[in-house]
Design an enzyme around this catalytic site. Structure first.
Site: not given
Length: 103
Positions: A22, A41
């Site tokens: 990520h 997010y």
């Protein structure tokens, strides 16, 4: 603004790998999320349970629903399938969380 939250499950021992992937999220994945209306997010990890908690704010539910069918999202699901619980199409197994409070 629509708030959404959900839970996913990471396989034991993969927290660092999940975090690394990520941190290096593909630019085209980031772009697609923004194009589909993601304003924010965030994902949180619970080390005691290996649960991942996702929280996002979106502009439009119908627009957001199109994320699953994008080619880049399908590619991301396949990329992540080896380290977390997934469905047969490699989508992460998610449990939607009910929004109960705001301050």
């Amino acid at each position: 603004m629509i708030k959404k939250a959900f839970r996913m499950k990471l396989y034991a021992g993969y927290e660092q790998e999940y975090t690394r992937r990520h941190q290096e999220i593909w630019p085209e994945m980031r772009q697609m999320l923004k194009e589909q209306g993601a304003q924010s997010y965030s994902i949180f990890f619970d080390a005691q349970t290996n649960d991942l908690y996702g929280y996002l704010e979106i502009e439009d539910e119908q627009r957001w629903d199109q994320v699953a069918s994008t080619a880049i999202n399908q590619k991301w699901w396949h990329y992540m399938a080896d380290i977390m619980e997934t469905n047969s199409d490699d989508s992460p197994r998610t449990i939607d969380l009910k929004h109960v409070f705001d301050l």
